[in-house]
Design a protein around this motif. Structure first.
Motif, short mmCIF file in Angstrom:
data_model
loop_
_atom_site.label_atom_id
_atom_site.label_comp_id
_atom_site.label_asym_id
_atom_site.label_seq_id
_atom_site.Cartn_x
_atom_site.Cartn_y
_atom_site.Cartn_z
N PHE A 204 -27.47 -15.78 -20.10
CA PHE A 204 -26.74 -13.91 -19.89
C PHE A 204 -25.93 -14.18 -18.77
CE2 PHE A 204 -26.28 -9.64 -18.39
CZ PHE A 204 -25.95 -9.28 -19.41
N TRP A 205 -26.30 -14.31 -17.66
CA TRP A 205 -24.96 -13.89 -16.67
C TRP A 205 -24.14 -15.41 -16.49
CZ3 TRP A 205 -24.18 -10.03 -14.12
CH2 TRP A 205 -25.82 -9.16 -13.34
N VAL B 291 -21.88 -13.56 -19.64
CA VAL B 291 -20.97 -12.98 -18.28
C VAL B 291 -19.90 -13.00 -18.22
CG1 VAL B 291 -21.37 -10.82 -17.01
CG2 VAL B 291 -22.87 -10.64 -18.48
N GLY B 292 -20.51 -14.00 -16.94
CA GLY B 292 -19.24 -14.76 -15.84
C GLY B 292 -17.91 -15.62 -16.93
N ALA C 35 -17.10 -14.20 -19.66
CA ALA C 35 -16.13 -12.78 -20.60
C ALA C 35 -15.60 -12.66 -18.94
CB ALA C 35 -17.47 -11.91 -21.02
N VAL C 36 -15.98 -12.23 -18.08
CA VAL C 36 -15.14 -12.07 -16.53
C VAL C 36 -13.94 -12.29 -16.59
CG1 VAL C 36 -14.71 -11.59 -14.71
CG2 VAL C 36 -16.91 -10.99 -15.73
N GLN D 204 -32.17 -15.29 -18.50
CA GLN D 204 -31.32 -13.98 -17.62
C GLN D 204 -30.00 -15.28 -17.15
OE1 GLN D 204 -33.26 -12.78 -14.47
NE2 GLN D 204 -32.28 -11.51 -13.79
#
Length: 107
Positions: free
Chosen positions: A7-8, A11-12, A14-15, A4
């Motif tokens: 994953f975050w 995502v962070g 990518a953003v 997890q």
């Protein structure tokens, strides 16, 4: 690290990457790009391509190899000459790869 957390982190990242690119696209879409920056950015693609290609042509096994036994260097020099004379991507690729294959077969 847990799945997890990884994953975050992804995502962070990518953003963050998207936000950074979108910011400059929106900024320069509204105010225009300064001419000095526009002229400087023209040199980015050749610089990146050179940074990727030159080490692949000149280094073998992590060592600089400028000898006649370096088939990649010879094929790259021939491709550079063809590119300079003809300005044809297809001719450059054909000569470079063809010569590399011939030199590899002879070695």
């Amino acid at each position: 690290m847990s799945q997890q957390t990884i994953f975050w982190i992804i995502v962070g990242m990518a953003v963050g990457a998207y936000t950074l690119r979108a910011f400059f696209i929106l900024l320069f879409g509204r105010i225009g790009m300064p001419s000095l920056l526009e002229r400087a950015l023209r040199f980015v693609p050749p610089a990146v391509l050179s940074a990727l290609v030159i080490p692949a042509l000149l280094f073998q096994g992590g060592r600089l190899n400028l000898s006649w036994g370096n088939e990649r260097m010879i094929a790259g020099a021939a491709a550079l000459l063809v590119a300079w004379r003809t300005r044809s991507i297809l001719a450059t690729l054909a000569v470079g790869m063809g010569l590399l294959w011939v030199l590899k077969a002879l070695a």
